[in-house]
Design a protein around this motif. Sequence first.
Motif, PDB file in Angstrom:
ATOM      1  N   LYS A 222       0.837  -1.225   0.000  1.00 38.54           N
ATOM      2  CA  LYS A 222       0.000   0.000   0.000  1.00 38.54           C
ATOM      3  C   LYS A 222       0.860   1.259   0.000  1.00 38.54           C
ATOM      4  CE  LYS A 222      -3.605  -1.698   2.694  1.00 38.54           C
ATOM      5  NZ  LYS A 222      -3.718  -1.745   4.090  1.00 38.54           N
TER       6      LYS A 222
ATOM      7  N   TYR B 112       3.941   1.373  -1.308  1.00 40.84           N
ATOM      8  CA  TYR B 112       5.014   1.126  -2.281  1.00 40.84           C
ATOM      9  C   TYR B 112       6.285   0.622  -1.594  1.00 40.84           C
ATOM     10  CZ  TYR B 112       2.791   2.765  -6.557  1.00 40.84           C
ATOM     11  OH  TYR B 112       1.990   2.865  -7.659  1.00 40.84           O
TER      12      TYR B 112
ATOM     13  N   ALA C 250       7.444   1.370   1.188  1.00 40.50           N
ATOM     14  CA  ALA C 250       8.192   2.399   1.922  1.00 40.50           C
ATOM     15  C   ALA C 250       8.824   1.732   3.140  1.00 40.50           C
ATOM     16  CB  ALA C 250       7.262   3.522   2.345  1.00 40.50           C
TER      17      ALA C 250
ATOM     18  N   ALA D  15      10.111   2.322  -2.297  1.00 39.23           N
ATOM     19  CA  ALA D  15      10.059   3.748  -2.630  1.00 39.23           C
ATOM     20  C   ALA D  15      10.830   4.608  -1.637  1.00 39.23           C
ATOM     21  CB  ALA D  15       8.612   4.209  -2.711  1.00 39.23           C
ATOM     22  N   GLY D  16      11.655   3.975  -0.800  1.00 45.57           N
ATOM     23  CA  GLY D  16      12.494   4.764   0.105  1.00 45.57           C
ATOM     24  C   GLY D  16      11.939   4.817   1.503  1.00 45.57           C
ATOM     25  N   ALA D  17      12.537   5.695   2.314  1.00 46.45           N
ATOM     26  CA  ALA D  17      12.086   5.848   3.697  1.00 46.45           C
ATOM     27  C   ALA D  17      10.621   6.271   3.683  1.00 46.45           C
ATOM     28  CB  ALA D  17      12.940   6.892   4.389  1.00 46.45           C
ATOM     29  N   ASP D  18       9.931   5.957   4.776  1.00 49.01           N
ATOM     30  CA  ASP D  18       8.509   6.277   4.880  1.00 49.01           C
ATOM     31  C   ASP D  18       8.348   7.776   5.133  1.00 49.01           C
ATOM     32  OD1 ASP D  18       5.873   6.642   5.606  1.00 49.01           O
ATOM     33  OD2 ASP D  18       5.730   4.659   6.519  1.00 49.01           O
ATOM     34  N   ILE D  19       7.944   8.508   4.081  1.00 48.20           N
ATOM     35  CA  ILE D  19       7.898   9.973   4.167  1.00 48.20           C
ATOM     36  C   ILE D  19       6.865  10.416   5.209  1.00 48.20           C
ATOM     37  CG2 ILE D  19       7.490  12.108   2.864  1.00 48.20           C
ATOM     38  CD1 ILE D  19       8.419  10.500   0.344  1.00 48.20           C
TER      39      ILE D  19
ATOM     40  N   TRP E 233      10.447   0.535  -9.140  1.00 52.20           N
ATOM     41  CA  TRP E 233      11.205   1.614  -8.501  1.00 52.20           C
ATOM     42  C   TRP E 233      12.086   1.138  -7.357  1.00 52.20           C
ATOM     43  CZ3 TRP E 233      11.622   5.924 -10.963  1.00 52.20           C
ATOM     44  CH2 TRP E 233      10.571   6.417 -11.736  1.00 52.20           C
TER      45      TRP E 233
ATOM     46  N   GLY F 100      15.460   6.383  -3.289  1.00 53.44           N
ATOM     47  CA  GLY F 100      15.884   6.821  -1.958  1.00 53.44           C
ATOM     48  C   GLY F 100      16.438   5.660  -1.155  1.00 53.44           C
ATOM     49  N   GLY F 101      15.872   5.457   0.043  1.00 56.08           N
ATOM     50  CA  GLY F 101      16.328   4.356   0.903  1.00 56.08           C
ATOM     51  C   GLY F 101      16.188   2.995   0.234  1.00 56.08           C
TER      52      GLY F 101
ATOM     53  N   GLU G 238      19.241   2.721  -1.739  1.00 54.85           N
ATOM     54  CA  GLU G 238      20.351   2.539  -0.786  1.00 54.85           C
ATOM     55  C   GLU G 238      20.362   1.122  -0.231  1.00 54.85           C
ATOM     56  OE1 GLU G 238      18.890   6.093   1.224  1.00 54.85           O
ATOM     57  OE2 GLU G 238      20.945   6.824   1.279  1.00 54.85           O
TER      58      GLU G 238
ATOM     59  N   PRO H  74      15.833  10.589  -4.915  1.00 49.26           N
ATOM     60  CA  PRO H  74      15.019  11.799  -5.061  1.00 49.26           C
ATOM     61  C   PRO H  74      14.882  12.653  -3.798  1.00 49.26           C
ATOM     62  CG  PRO H  74      13.604   9.897  -4.766  1.00 49.26           C
ATOM     63  CD  PRO H  74      15.023   9.391  -4.682  1.00 49.26           C
ATOM     64  N   GLU H  75      15.725  12.402  -2.784  1.00 53.60           N
ATOM     65  CA  GLU H  75      15.571  13.109  -1.501  1.00 53.60           C
ATOM     66  C   GLU H  75      15.601  14.618  -1.660  1.00 53.60           C
ATOM     67  OE1 GLU H  75      17.487  10.464  -2.019  1.00 53.60           O
ATOM     68  OE2 GLU H  75      17.312   9.068  -0.343  1.00 53.60           O
TER      69      GLU H  75
ATOM     70  N   PRO I  86      20.286  11.931   0.709  1.00 54.66           N
ATOM     71  CA  PRO I  86      20.267  10.530   1.139  1.00 54.66           C
ATOM     72  C   PRO I  86      20.939  10.399   2.502  1.00 54.66           C
ATOM     73  CG  PRO I  86      21.032  10.700  -1.127  1.00 54.66           C
ATOM     74  CD  PRO I  86      20.969  12.097  -0.584  1.00 54.66           C
ATOM     75  N   GLY I  87      20.404   9.496   3.333  1.00 53.82           N
ATOM     76  CA  GLY I  87      20.964   9.355   4.678  1.00 53.82           C
ATOM     77  C   GLY I  87      21.367   7.930   5.016  1.00 53.82           C
TER      78      GLY I  87
HETATM   79  N1  CAA Z   1       6.817   6.925   1.866  1.00 52.68           N
HETATM   80  C1  CAA Z   1       5.515   6.792   2.191  1.00 52.68           C
HETATM   81  N2  CAA Z   1       4.546   6.543   1.282  1.00 52.68           N
HETATM   82  C2  CAA Z   1       4.911   6.429   0.002  1.00 52.68           C
HETATM   83  C3  CAA Z   1       6.263   6.529  -0.415  1.00 52.68           C
HETATM   84  C4  CAA Z   1       7.235   6.784   0.596  1.00 52.68           C
HETATM   85  N3  CAA Z   1       8.552   6.869   0.305  1.00 52.68           N
HETATM   86  N4  CAA Z   1       6.314   6.376  -1.754  1.00 52.68           N
HETATM   87  C5  CAA Z   1       5.064   6.138  -2.154  1.00 52.68           C
HETATM   88  N5  CAA Z   1       4.215   6.187  -1.110  1.00 52.68           N
HETATM   89  C6  CAA Z   1       2.754   6.007  -1.133  1.00 52.68           C
HETATM   90  C7  CAA Z   1       2.060   7.248  -1.683  1.00 52.68           C
HETATM   91  O1  CAA Z   1       1.868   8.214  -0.653  1.00 52.68           O
HETATM   92  C8  CAA Z   1       0.770   6.647  -2.160  1.00 52.68           C
HETATM   93  O2  CAA Z   1      -0.083   6.418  -1.051  1.00 52.68           O
HETATM   94  P1  CAA Z   1      -1.681   6.722  -1.169  1.00 52.68           P
HETATM   95  O3  CAA Z   1      -2.172   5.718  -2.168  1.00 52.68           O
HETATM   96  O4  CAA Z   1      -2.146   6.480   0.231  1.00 52.68           O
HETATM   97  O5  CAA Z   1      -1.804   8.118  -1.631  1.00 52.68           O
HETATM   98  C9  CAA Z   1       1.199   5.280  -2.704  1.00 52.68           C
HETATM   99  O6  CAA Z   1       2.431   4.973  -2.060  1.00 52.68           O
HETATM  100  C10 CAA Z   1       1.418   5.275  -4.197  1.00 52.68           C
HETATM  101  O7  CAA Z   1       2.249   6.387  -4.551  1.00 52.68           O
HETATM  102  P2  CAA Z   1       1.944   7.340  -5.830  1.00 52.68           P
HETATM  103  O8  CAA Z   1       0.485   7.639  -5.906  1.00 52.68           O
HETATM  104  O9  CAA Z   1       2.892   8.484  -5.758  1.00 52.68           O
HETATM  105  O10 CAA Z   1       2.321   6.320  -7.011  1.00 52.68           O
HETATM  106  P3  CAA Z   1       3.020   6.637  -8.439  1.00 52.68           P
HETATM  107  O11 CAA Z   1       2.979   5.342  -9.184  1.00 52.68           O
HETATM  108  O12 CAA Z   1       2.443   7.859  -9.065  1.00 52.68           O
HETATM  109  O13 CAA Z   1       4.575   6.966  -8.087  1.00 52.68           O
HETATM  110  C11 CAA Z   1       6.662   6.681  -6.931  1.00 52.68           C
HETATM  111  C12 CAA Z   1       5.384   6.002  -7.478  1.00 52.68           C
HETATM  112  C13 CAA Z   1       7.511   7.175  -8.116  1.00 52.68           C
HETATM  113  C14 CAA Z   1       7.421   5.637  -6.145  1.00 52.68           C
HETATM  114  C15 CAA Z   1       6.266   7.893  -6.058  1.00 52.68           C
HETATM  115  O14 CAA Z   1       5.341   7.458  -5.070  1.00 52.68           O
HETATM  116  C16 CAA Z   1       7.415   8.542  -5.319  1.00 52.68           C
HETATM  117  O15 CAA Z   1       8.123   9.342  -5.908  1.00 52.68           O
HETATM  118  N6  CAA Z   1       7.584   8.235  -4.024  1.00 52.68           N
HETATM  119  C17 CAA Z   1       8.544   8.896  -3.157  1.00 52.68           C
HETATM  120  C18 CAA Z   1       9.977   8.470  -3.425  1.00 52.68           C
HETATM  121  C19 CAA Z   1      10.912   9.217  -2.555  1.00 52.68           C
HETATM  122  O16 CAA Z   1      10.942  10.432  -2.487  1.00 52.68           O
HETATM  123  N7  CAA Z   1      11.770   8.470  -1.842  1.00 52.68           N
HETATM  124  C20 CAA Z   1      12.762   9.005  -0.951  1.00 52.68           C
HETATM  125  C21 CAA Z   1      12.293   8.962   0.474  1.00 52.68           C
HETATM  126  S1  CAA Z   1      13.413   9.740   1.607  1.00 52.68           S
HETATM  127  C22 CAA Z   1      14.633   8.586   1.919  1.00 52.68           C
HETATM  128  O17 CAA Z   1      14.583   7.486   1.404  1.00 52.68           O
HETATM  129  C23 CAA Z   1      15.678   9.031   2.906  1.00 52.68           C
HETATM  130  C24 CAA Z   1      16.828   8.103   3.064  1.00 52.68           C
HETATM  131  O18 CAA Z   1      17.811   8.201   2.357  1.00 52.68           O
HETATM  132  C25 CAA Z   1      16.855   7.085   4.123  1.00 52.68           C
END
Ligand code: CAA
Length: 258
Positions: free
Chosen positions: A24, A26, A28, A64-68, A105, A108-109, A112, A131-132, A139-140
Motif C-alpha cells: 500500500k 510502495y 516504503a 520507494a524509500g524511507a517512509d515519508i 522503482w 531513496g532508501g 540505498e 530523489p531526496e 540521502p541518509g
Molecule cells: N513513503 C511513504 N509513502 C509512500 C512513499 C514513501 N517513500 N512512496 C510512495 N508512497 C505512497 C504514496 O503516498 C501513495 O499512497 P496513497 O495511495 O495512500 O496516496 C502510494 O504509495 C502510491 O504512490 P503514488 O500515488 O505516488 O504512485 P506513483 O505510481 O504515481 O509513483 C513513486 C510512485 C515514483 C514511487 C512515487 O510514489 C514517489 O516518488 N515516491 C517517493 C519516493 C521518494 O521520495 N523516496 C525518498 C524517500 S526519503 C529517503 O529514502 C531518505 C533516506 O535516504 C533514508
Amino acid sequence: MTETPLVLVEKHDRVGLVRLNNPKAYNALSPELLAQLMDALAALDADPEVGAIVITGSEKIFAAGADIKAMSQASAMDMLLSGYVDLFDRLQAVRKPVIAAVAGWALGGGFELAMACDMIVAAENARFGQPEINLGVIPGAGGTQRLTRTVGKYLAMEMVLNDRRLTAEEAARFGLVNRVVPTEQYLDEALKLAQAIAQRAPVAVRLGKEAVNYALESTLSAGLAYERRLFYLLFASEDQSEGMDAFLNKRQPRWQGR
Ligand code: CAA
C-alpha cells in the motif's frame, strides 16, 4: 487480530528469500519494516541450511524509500534517537552473500538498500534514483557514499543534486547492477545466482565477500595485506584440502563449510 508481516521469508533450496511486503505504501521502508527485514536477515545469516540470501519487492516496486509519512514530523533528535538509519548497518554485518532482486522503482532508501547488498539483479523495468532533494534533504543511508564509489563523482552529483534517475540499462552501463533480465524472470534469475553461490565452499565465500568489501574501506597496500591473510587462513580449512583434492582427482568437491 494478527498483524500482516511487513516482510515475508521463504527458503528455496539453500537460499533465503525475503520479500518486502508493504504494497500500500510502495514498500516504503518504515522503521517497523526495516527492523523486521534486519531481524529476518540475521536469522537467515545464522541458519546453517542457508548459503545465500535474496531481498526482493514485487514485480512493480522494489521500495520507494524511507517512509515519508513517518519522517515528515520528525525532529533531528527524533531521527538520531530512533536509530532508524542505523538499522541499515545491520545489513552490512551480514556475512553471507546478499543479492537484491530489483523490479520497478528503487528510490531513496530503497536504492540505498539495494546498493548495500552484495549484488543486484535488475528487471528491465527497474528504475533507480535518489530523489531526496525533492523533499529538502539528502540521502541518509549510504546514497552519497556507495553510489559515488560505484559511478564516480559526476553522475552521483547529478543523481543526488538533481534527481537524475537511471533505467536498468543505464544502471548496468554504469556498473550499478550485475545484470538486466526480462522482468518476468528477474526473481528466478536472482534465485539461480544465489543458489549457484550457495553451492560453493561456504568459508571461502564468506572470506571472499569480506575481502572485496575491504577494498572499499582501505588503501591498496592495506587491502592486499588483508587479502593475503584471508588467503592463508583458508589453508586451515577442510574445504581447501577437499577442493584441491577433488580437482586433482577429477571429481566434484563435497564442501563441509569448515
Ligand atoms: N513513503 C511513504 N509513502 C509512500 C512513499 C514513501 N517513500 N512512496 C510512495 N508512497 C505512497 C504514496 O503516498 C501513495 O499512497 P496513497 O495511495 O495512500 O496516496 C502510494 O504509495 C502510491 O504512490 P503514488 O500515488 O505516488 O504512485 P506513483 O505510481 O504515481 O509513483 C513513486 C510512485 C515514483 C514511487 C512515487 O510514489 C514517489 O516518488 N515516491 C517517493 C519516493 C521518494 O521520495 N523516496 C525518498 C524517500 S526519503 C529517503 O529514502 C531518505 C533516506 O535516504 C533514508
